[in-house]
Design a protein around this motif. Structure first.
Motif, PDB file in Angstrom:
ATOM      1  N   CYS A  72       2.918   1.539  -3.346  1.00 41.36           N
ATOM      2  CA  CYS A  72       2.119   2.002  -4.487  1.00 41.36           C
ATOM      3  C   CYS A  72       1.906   3.510  -4.431  1.00 41.36           C
ATOM      4  O   CYS A  72       1.834   4.179  -5.474  1.00 41.36           O
ATOM      5  CB  CYS A  72       0.771   1.290  -4.527  1.00 41.36           C
ATOM      6  SG  CYS A  72       0.874  -0.446  -5.051  1.00 41.36           S
ATOM      7  N   SER A  73       1.823   4.058  -3.235  1.00 42.18           N
ATOM      8  CA  SER A  73       1.617   5.505  -3.108  1.00 42.18           C
ATOM      9  C   SER A  73       2.841   6.302  -3.544  1.00 42.18           C
ATOM     10  O   SER A  73       2.758   7.511  -3.748  1.00 42.18           O
ATOM     11  CB  SER A  73       1.262   5.854  -1.655  1.00 42.18           C
ATOM     12  OG  SER A  73       2.387   5.674  -0.806  1.00 42.18           O
ATOM     13  N   LYS A 111       0.276   3.417 -14.065  1.00 43.72           N
ATOM     14  CA  LYS A 111       0.575   3.401 -12.639  1.00 43.72           C
ATOM     15  C   LYS A 111      -0.231   2.336 -11.907  1.00 43.72           C
ATOM     16  O   LYS A 111      -1.374   2.057 -12.239  1.00 43.72           O
ATOM     17  CB  LYS A 111       0.281   4.778 -12.052  1.00 43.72           C
ATOM     18  CG  LYS A 111       0.788   4.991 -10.632  1.00 43.72           C
ATOM     19  CD  LYS A 111       0.544   6.405 -10.128  1.00 43.72           C
ATOM     20  CE  LYS A 111       1.445   7.413 -10.820  1.00 43.72           C
ATOM     21  NZ  LYS A 111       1.350   8.744 -10.169  1.00 43.72           N
ATOM     22  N   VAL A 112       0.402   1.740 -10.894  1.00 41.38           N
ATOM     23  CA  VAL A 112      -0.246   0.709 -10.087  1.00 41.38           C
ATOM     24  C   VAL A 112      -1.056   1.368  -8.970  1.00 41.38           C
ATOM     25  O   VAL A 112      -0.526   2.184  -8.202  1.00 41.38           O
ATOM     26  CB  VAL A 112       0.802  -0.243  -9.463  1.00 41.38           C
ATOM     27  CG1 VAL A 112       0.125  -1.289  -8.581  1.00 41.38           C
ATOM     28  CG2 VAL A 112       1.637  -0.912 -10.538  1.00 41.38           C
ATOM     29  N   HIS A 113      -2.330   1.016  -8.879  1.00 40.18           N
ATOM     30  CA  HIS A 113      -3.182   1.471  -7.777  1.00 40.18           C
ATOM     31  C   HIS A 113      -3.409   0.302  -6.832  1.00 40.18           C
ATOM     32  O   HIS A 113      -3.803  -0.792  -7.253  1.00 40.18           O
ATOM     33  CB  HIS A 113      -4.509   2.013  -8.309  1.00 40.18           C
ATOM     34  CG  HIS A 113      -4.345   3.202  -9.195  1.00 40.18           C
ATOM     35  ND1 HIS A 113      -4.061   4.458  -8.716  1.00 40.18           N
ATOM     36  CD2 HIS A 113      -4.397   3.327 -10.559  1.00 40.18           C
ATOM     37  CE1 HIS A 113      -3.960   5.319  -9.722  1.00 40.18           C
ATOM     38  NE2 HIS A 113      -4.150   4.643 -10.853  1.00 40.18           N
ATOM     39  N   PHE A 114      -3.183   0.535  -5.556  1.00 35.10           N
ATOM     40  CA  PHE A 114      -3.208  -0.554  -4.587  1.00 35.10           C
ATOM     41  C   PHE A 114      -4.553  -1.271  -4.558  1.00 35.10           C
ATOM     42  O   PHE A 114      -4.596  -2.508  -4.483  1.00 35.10           O
ATOM     43  CB  PHE A 114      -2.864  -0.038  -3.190  1.00 35.10           C
ATOM     44  CG  PHE A 114      -2.988  -1.100  -2.139  1.00 35.10           C
ATOM     45  CD1 PHE A 114      -2.077  -2.137  -2.070  1.00 35.10           C
ATOM     46  CD2 PHE A 114      -4.058  -1.090  -1.241  1.00 35.10           C
ATOM     47  CE1 PHE A 114      -2.201  -3.147  -1.115  1.00 35.10           C
ATOM     48  CE2 PHE A 114      -4.182  -2.085  -0.289  1.00 35.10           C
ATOM     49  CZ  PHE A 114      -3.259  -3.112  -0.221  1.00 35.10           C
ATOM     50  N   TYR A 132       4.831   1.358 -11.290  1.00 33.10           N
ATOM     51  CA  TYR A 132       4.239   1.161 -12.612  1.00 33.10           C
ATOM     52  C   TYR A 132       4.248  -0.321 -12.979  1.00 33.10           C
ATOM     53  O   TYR A 132       5.197  -1.050 -12.658  1.00 33.10           O
ATOM     54  CB  TYR A 132       5.010   1.965 -13.671  1.00 33.10           C
ATOM     55  CG  TYR A 132       4.751   3.448 -13.575  1.00 33.10           C
ATOM     56  CD1 TYR A 132       3.770   4.056 -14.359  1.00 33.10           C
ATOM     57  CD2 TYR A 132       5.481   4.236 -12.687  1.00 33.10           C
ATOM     58  CE1 TYR A 132       3.520   5.422 -14.266  1.00 33.10           C
ATOM     59  CE2 TYR A 132       5.238   5.608 -12.574  1.00 33.10           C
ATOM     60  CZ  TYR A 132       4.252   6.181 -13.372  1.00 33.10           C
ATOM     61  OH  TYR A 132       3.984   7.525 -13.266  1.00 33.10           O
ATOM     62  N   GLN A 184      -6.753  -1.780  -6.907  1.00 34.31           N
ATOM     63  CA  GLN A 184      -6.869  -2.675  -8.055  1.00 34.31           C
ATOM     64  C   GLN A 184      -5.935  -3.874  -7.902  1.00 34.31           C
ATOM     65  O   GLN A 184      -6.290  -5.021  -8.216  1.00 34.31           O
ATOM     66  CB  GLN A 184      -6.533  -1.924  -9.349  1.00 34.31           C
ATOM     67  CG  GLN A 184      -6.600  -2.769 -10.610  1.00 34.31           C
ATOM     68  CD  GLN A 184      -8.005  -3.265 -10.897  1.00 34.31           C
ATOM     69  OE1 GLN A 184      -8.936  -2.485 -11.008  1.00 34.31           O
ATOM     70  NE2 GLN A 184      -8.166  -4.589 -11.015  1.00 34.31           N
ATOM     71  N   LYS A 194       0.831  -1.209   0.000  1.00 30.77           N
ATOM     72  CA  LYS A 194       0.000   0.000   0.000  1.00 30.77           C
ATOM     73  C   LYS A 194       0.865   1.258   0.000  1.00 30.77           C
ATOM     74  O   LYS A 194       0.675   2.163  -0.820  1.00 30.77           O
ATOM     75  CB  LYS A 194      -0.940   0.001   1.204  1.00 30.77           C
ATOM     76  CG  LYS A 194      -1.965   1.124   1.163  1.00 30.77           C
ATOM     77  CD  LYS A 194      -3.007   0.962   2.267  1.00 30.77           C
ATOM     78  CE  LYS A 194      -4.080   2.039   2.141  1.00 30.77           C
ATOM     79  NZ  LYS A 194      -5.124   1.888   3.183  1.00 30.77           N
TER      80      LYS A 194
END
Length: 463
Positions: free
Chosen positions: A90-91, A118-121, A95, A123, A87
């Motif tokens: 990702c912030s 970009k990676v969103h936690f 990517y 998802q 978490k």
């Protein structure tokens, strides 16, 4: 001994008989690993197996499994990387593809579930929970300090780049199909349990990564389950697959890998060009032109015999060579490895400190494990004579954030000196401390200039 293999009731072979770890307390720190020195770290990592035994019986030969019932070590391993770390990571701007891969093994095939950008936690967690996908996090030592600390020491120990990947797999799932790698692999089990199957190599000491079909690999040679605190080693080329057992919590392990492109063949390719260059300067036969139209026809028997003769001549010359000319391997290692582990802002690695060295000073080399001394042809394109030079490369100013990322731009840091400085430099390298006035250089000005250059790069200090 851990190398023993006992047949299971169904005729399969299980992994090596587990062995207990001997705890090694680091001086002045809470780590159960010995982080005082590169050799101390490796010894504690594979304890209770002795280093000599490891390299004689296992390294590049066969797998080693060390299973431990050590709560302190298990807690420490868990601290290296957890699912809950994702978490906050990702912030920071991760990517897909570059930092994170999301994948699952379906019917023996790898299915990549990456999104774009970009990676969103949320998802990422959704794919993990609902699609039972494995999360592969690339090179976590860029962000996790203790992995940086461990891998930096291992790079000093092996003299080779050391990368890592974290794999987080849900219960009842498998991330990757059977495959083999082109690196020596050390697996540390961090969270949960992972069921492993290892198979005999189809390509021993492989030079590339490759998937292997289930019908080609036969029955597992070893089968076992890793728990937190356990360690597994296997040589490059070892076919393997791993899954998280059903009904358990997720599994997290880190793969620490080394010795990619570090074979004798690679070293030969690296040094042969310098040897040919050096020999051609002294031997007119090597400077003679090839036959007309040789490049337009298939290689002739005459040309093959000629080349064979040259290779024998080079072998004879190599026997009496003191300084091998390394073209790229030493430089690439210094350019791409981790900087020394430090607490604070690391100013001592980039700004000279302490007393300015003079002719009456006594100096010593610092960060010895992070400095490479090599001889090579002059790389200045304006110099047509291409004389040999002494190169010093170091990793003090390397950026941890780009370590093992491949496509990131890196630059070399270091110095170059005339070959006449080689003896003086070796004095500094081979002494615990040496007086500047005792350096083997012709003039006092050369001596002072040499130590000032090294001091400016933070490579020596006055004692």
């Amino acid at each position: 001994m851990p190398k023993k293999v006992k047949p299971a009731g169904d005729g399969k072979e299980e992994g090596p008989v587990p062995c207990k770890q001997v705890k090694v307390e680091a001086a002045g720190g809470p780590s159960p690993l010995n982080l005082d020195s590169p050799s101390g770290l490796f010894e504690s990592l594979i304890s209770p197996i002795k280093t000599e035994t490891f390299f004689k019986e296992f390294w590049e030969q066969k797998p080693l499994l060390i299973q431990r019932d050590d709560p302190m070590l298990a807690t420490y391993y868990q601290s290296l990387f957890r699912l809950s770390d994702l978490k906050s990571l990702c912030s920071r701007g991760m990517y897909y593809g570059r930092d994170v891969n999301v994948c699952r093994c379906v019917n023996g095939k790898k299915k990549v579930l990456n999104k774009d950008g970009k990676v969103h936690f949320l998802q990422l967690r959704k794919d993990f929970d609902q699609k039972r996908a494995t999360i592969q996090f690339h090179q976590p030592q860029r962000f996790k300090d203790e992995l940086w600390r461990i891998q930096e020491k291992l790079e000093c120990y092996f003299g080779s780049l050391v990368g890592s990947n974290v794999y987080i797999t849900p219960a009842g799932s498998q991330g990757l199909p059977p495959h083999y790698d082109d690196v020596e692999v050390f697996i540390l089990q961090l969270e949960g349990e992972k069921h492993w199957r290892l198979y005999h190599p189809t390509v021993p000491l492989a030079r590339e990564y490759s998937l292997e079909a289930e019908d080609r690999i036969g029955r597992p040679a070893h089968e076992f389950t890793l728990k937190p605190g356990d360690l597994l080693y296997f040589p490059r080329g070892t076919i393997h697959q791993a899954d998280t057992p059903s009904g358990l919590a997720h599994s997290t392990h880190v793969t620490i890998s080394t010795y990619q492109s570090s074979s004798w063949g690679d070293f030969l390719l690296d040094t042969i060009s310098g040897l040919v260059f050096d020999t051609a300067k002294a031997d007119v036969e090597l400077r003679a032109g090839i036959p007309r139209q040789l490049l337009l026809v298939e290689t002739t028997a005459v040309a093959t015999r000629k080349l064979s003769g040259f290779l024998r001549m080079l072998a004879d010359r190599l026997e009496g060579t003191k300084e091998l000319l390394s073209a790229d391997m030493k430089k690439d290692f210094a350019m791409n490895r981790l900087p020394p582990y430090y607490l604070g802002d690391g100013a001592e690695l980039s700004t000279p400190g302490g007393q300015l060295p003079g002719l009456e000073s006594t100096v010593r080399l610092q960060f010895r494990d992070h400095v490479v001394l090599t001889v090579g042809p002059d790389q200045d394109p304006s110099d047509e004579t291409r004389e040999k030079m002494v190169y010093i490369y170091h990793s003090l100013k390397n950026r941890r954030e780009t370590h093992m990322m491949g496509n990131e731009e890196t630059e070399s840091h270091g110095l170059r000196f005339p070959l006449s400085h080689i003896d003086a430099l070796k004095q500094i390298w081979n002494s615990s401390a040496i007086s500047v006035k005792d350096l083997k250089l012709t003039t006092d000005e050369e001596k002072q200039s040499l130590v000032l250059s090294l001091w400016t790069e933070c490579l020596i200090q006055v004692v």
